[in-house]
Every structure is written in C-alpha cells, then in structure tokens.
Design an enzyme around this catalytic site. Structure first.
Site: not given
Length: 567
Positions: A95-97, A495-496, A540
C-alpha cells in the site's frame, strides 16, 4: 514445510489483521503453538522497505494478486484495479503507507452495531497505542507548526513504526499553506480520534524505513510461519472447524482457526468450505455445511478522483532528482547504508485531510437517506470526503516526462453503494468475482460532483493557482455533467474493501460473524480482518485492519486464559 501438523491456533493470512492476531497469541504467557499460513512469499528483500519507493511496491511481480473488478455499470463499463497484497505483510507491503486510524465515531458506531463496548473508541485507541512507536519530530524546525500531536494519543513501545518523515519535498509547505488560505480547517493530528481538517499525513514508515505487518512476527519461537501456502478450504468435522488444507497439506487446530485473508479472499475460503449462500455453493457443487446468505455481500469501498496540474519548476526540485538516474542510484546506495538521503525525503511526506460539506448534507439525495445514516454522517468526527496530495508518478511513471507537477485527489467517504463478491468457479484457486457497484447509489453520484467542486476551490484559489502552469488531468468544465463524466472515466478504488463477512448480532440477516469474531453457525472458526468490520471507517483502512486483529487477539486471550503478555 512445518515439522508438526497440529497446533493450538491456525491463522490464515499475514496482512495487518492476521499478523496482529498471530503475534499476540504467540507472545502470550502460556505460549500456545500458533501456525500462520501465507499464500505468498516472504517479501524479505530489504529494498522493499525504502520509504520514498513505497508508492511502487504494488507493481512488484509476485507481491500483488492483480485482481480486477467486473465491468462497472456506472463507470462506462470499466474494470478497475483491485490490488491486494501477496506475501508476508499482505497489503501493508504494497500500500501507499498512509497510517490513519479514522474517527472515534466510527468505532463507537461499530460498538453500537454489534452491541459490545469492546469496539468503542476508548478501547480501540488503547490497542492502537500498544501497536505503535510514533515519531512526531522533524529535521526542519519551522515545519513543526504544521503538526502538534499529543503524546497521550500515541504509543511509544509498539512494534509498528509510524510517524512523519523528517525531510519533505520543498513544495509541501506551499500546498499546506494554500489549503489554509483557501479556508480549509487545519488538523494538527488526524490520529487523535477527530480527523476533521487538513494537515500532515502520518505514515507507516519511520526514520526512512517502511513498516509492514511482517514486523509484528519477529522473535516468537512458538510461532510457525509457512509461506507459499494458499489455503483452499477449512476442514470441517460436522459443524466444527478442525483444520485447513493448503497445497494438499492438512494442518489441524486443537482450539481455533482464524481466517484473516481479507475482504476479497476470506469469503472465498468460507464458500469453498461450505459456508456461504447455499444457492451459489450448490451451483458449483460445493457441499453446504452452513447456509450463510450474507457471505460475500456488503462490499463497501472508498473511491477517488484526481486533478493533476503542472507547476512552476521553481517551486520544487523533483526534476533534478527523478531525471537523473545517477542521482537516484547514489540515493539508493545511501539509503542502503543508513536509511537516509533523498529516498528518505522525496515522496515521503504528503498532506492529507478529512472534511465536512454543508453543500453535501443539503442535497435532496442526502435527505433521502435513512435517518440513521444522516445522523451518523452529521456526527462531530465523521467526514464527508478526504483530500490528499499524491506523488502519482511513482505508481504510473509512463505518464510523466516533467516531475514538476502536483496531483491532488478527492476521496469520497461514506459511500452508499454496496457491492458483492461471488463465486465463479468450483476451483479454490480461481478468485471470486468482485463487483463493488461504484456510483450505483444516486447519493454517491451527486456527492462526487459536490466534493470535486470543493477540490477545485483549492486548485483555483490564488494562493495555489499562482504557481500552476497548466492542467494535465481534470474535468472538461465545471458543469455537473462534465464532473460526473470525469468521475466515471477516471475514478479508482482506494483499495479499502470492507464488510464481506460482516460482524453483527446473532439473528441479523447481514451478519456472518458475531461480536466475538465467531462465524455464526459453526464452531472453532473465526474471521478477523476487514471483511468482518461492519462500518466503512473514515480512513485508509490498514490501521483498522491492524486494530481488528489486535482486538480479536484480546478476545481469544481472554477466552482461553492467555491474557498475560510477556515481552
């Protein structure tokens, strides 16, 4: 391959929830034997932990299941990327952190829905603090004005390293100032339980190094980890789960099996084990152990749309780095030496905020929602949308020749469209069909227009627009029709994915598991991941996945008398 075939507990899936469950069970005082099965590989290459490259790992071969949605009716037939992490760490490795815990009202609602104070904010926040070691300092002293986290809202002894990057892209303060000058409220710590306002993103990275769920697994001698072992089914003895099968190998559990494979794969394992909608199971000749119509239903997710503008090159120095392969190579060498340098600066800190909109709550489509939904969305800490700046060139490098740009994205919170995942085959290696039904609900379609206009208030504000050269990507005009069409053609999942094995009260038609994570209708089987979360939390969701696993572990520790934790 594991040397023994029987364990006290078996955990399936090593994402944030699965790792939290497995590690907390393993470190309990009575040291039960725990087996963690992961479908993917070890993901142990240290280069995957570079903070500034965390936006790229989802493109790594072998780390992403590469899922796609079915064609979306309200998105002009588009099939969307539905990435899921594969390997130790699960989606936390790709993921994007963004590490955002959500709103305290999210968790109080969860507690209310299932009738259990275990999930209230006061208890959930305690678990969040136990998970993390938080870093709230900066190398540049004047940047401290953008954040003021309270020590009481954060942990100092957890395994998961989170916090702010010490160094930033030079134009980040310009973006933060533009939001403030455009009249958006400020938030000095979005993880306080109240995310409302713009501020600095807290990252699942610390001191230049990315954190993943795999960090939780270190140092447990009674925890056996088996990778490259996709679980095809739960082995049932009557109505009791007694083991699992992976790669033709059977593993047995004397106490419990916990499925933590995520919202897209947990329902698949349940269905192939005979637990799910009887009509779907029968269609594919899967014997029905327990008819549970809600399995695979209730899919919810966040969506976002971007605006990309080219900027005055004097506002940043990204071209000097990203156009110089030598500089990037040297930066990699420096990071490998001591986790510092340009790869601990570029792309490592972004701004983020969750906001409310009076324009949205005045919509006829909002007033047509059930009163309970309106009441929830009007609570103090519940946002209606999110804004974020996103270094998109890392994920889509072919889009850019010039890195002097900014991508601002607006994400819808509390979408009302509800999708599903369903069987397409009797073969457990075949993924389910994923249909989030984005923009199906009329409220979502209208809300997308309203929140995009809020984003454009920032883009068009003089404090921001003075440094904009041109628009690379945006709606054709500010008309409602053009904005909605832009969403149809450009939105992505965030993407949740949540809610496909939903937690609820026994007897609720949409409940798959009860408030103790137990799969209703069978014994010895629990679900602990985002599939069971009954609220689409306003964040997120990796943070919620971690705390879901930690909460399930607390429940199991209590039930089995393992509650004392040793370090």
């Amino acid at each position: 391959m594991a040397s023994e075939q029987s364990y006290d507990f078996i955990v399936v899936g090593s994402g944030p929830a699965g790792c939290a469950v497995a590690s907390q069970l393993a470190q309990s005082a009575k040291k039960p034997s725990v087996l963690l099965l992961e479908a993917g590989g070890p993901n142990d290459d240290n280069s995957l932990r570079v903070d500034g490259k965390r936006w790229q790992t989802f493109t790594q071969e072998g780390m992403n299941w590469g899922y796609k949605t079915v064609a979306q009716k309200h998105l002009n037939g588009r099939e969307l990327d539905y990435s899921r992490g594969k390997g130790l760490g699960g989606s936390s490795a790709i993921n994007f952190g963004v590490y955002a815990v959500g709103a305290r009202d999210d968790y109080d609602e969860w507690a209310s829905v299932v009738g259990d104070d275990t999930f209230s904010w006061k208890n959930i926040q305690t678990r969040f603090k136990k998970l993390e070691t938080f870093n709230g300092t900066f190398d540049v002293a004047e940047n401290q004005k953008y954040a003021s986290p309270k020590a009481s809202d954060h942990g100092t002894e957890g395994v998961l390293g989170v916090g702010y990057a010490k160094e930033w892209d030079q134009d980040l303060p310009l973006v933060l100032d533009a939001f403030e000058q455009a009249g958006f409220p400020k938030n000095e710590d979005h993880n306080s339980g109240n995310p409302i306002g713009m501020g600095l993103c807290i990252n699942s990275c610390r001191n230049g190094v990315r954190s993943t769920a795999a960090d939780l697994l270190l140092g447990h001698t009674n925890l056996v980890i088996v990778t490259n072992s996709p679980v095809s089914r739960v082995i049932m003895k009557g109505k009791r789960a007694v083991g699992v099968e992976a790669n033709g190998q059977q593993y047995h559990a004397s106490k419990e099996i916990i499925i933590s494979a995520g919202s897209l794969d947990t329902p698949k394992i349940l269905m192939h084990s005979g637990i799910g909608p009887a009509d779907q199971l029968s269609k594919f000749n899967i014997p029905v152990i327990h008819d549970s119509p809600a399995v695979g239903q209730g899919l919810r997710d966040h969506i976002f749309a971007p605006v990309i503008v080219t900027r005055n090159p004097a506002t940043n120095d990204r071209n000097a780095f990203f156009k110089d392969t030598g500089a990037m190579s040297a930066a990699t060498t420096q990071w490998q030496k001591d986790n510092t340098g340009p790869w601990a600066r570029y792309n490592c800190q972004i701004c983020i905020g969750w906001l409310k909109s009076d324009n949205l709550t005045s919509l006829p489509e909002f007033k047509a929602l059930p009163p309970s939904v309106q009441e929830f969305m009007n609570r103090e800490t519940i946002p209606h949308y999110e804004m974020i700046n996103f270094p998109i060139h890392n994920a889509y490098p072919d889009m850019f020749q010039d890195y002097s740009y900014l991508c601002l994205a607006v994400m819808m919170m509390n979408e009302q469209s509800i999708g599903e995942v369903r069987l397409q085959s009797s073969n457990p290696s075949e993924p389910l069909l994923f249909d989030p039904k984005f923009l199906e609900h009329p409220f979502d379609r209208k809300a997308s227009i309203v929140i995009y206009k809020h984003l454009m208030e920032v883009v068009n504000h003089p404090s921001f627009a003075k440094d904009t050269v041109s628009t690379m990507l945006g709606a054709a005009s500010d008309s409602d029709e053009d904005i909605l069409e832009f969403w149809r053609n450009n939105i992505s999942s965030t993407w949740h994915m949540t809610g496909t094995a939903k937690m609820g009260k026994v007897g609720d038609a949409d409940a798959v598991v009860d408030h103790r994570f137990r799969v209703i209708g069978v014994d010895g089987l629990r679900v602990a991941d985002m599939s069971c979360v009954p609220v689409l939390t306003n964040n997120h969701t990796q943070a919620t996945a971690y705390v879901t696993g930690a909460t399930a572990a607390d429940v199991l520790l209590e039930e089995y008398g393992l509650a004392e934790i040793t370090k």
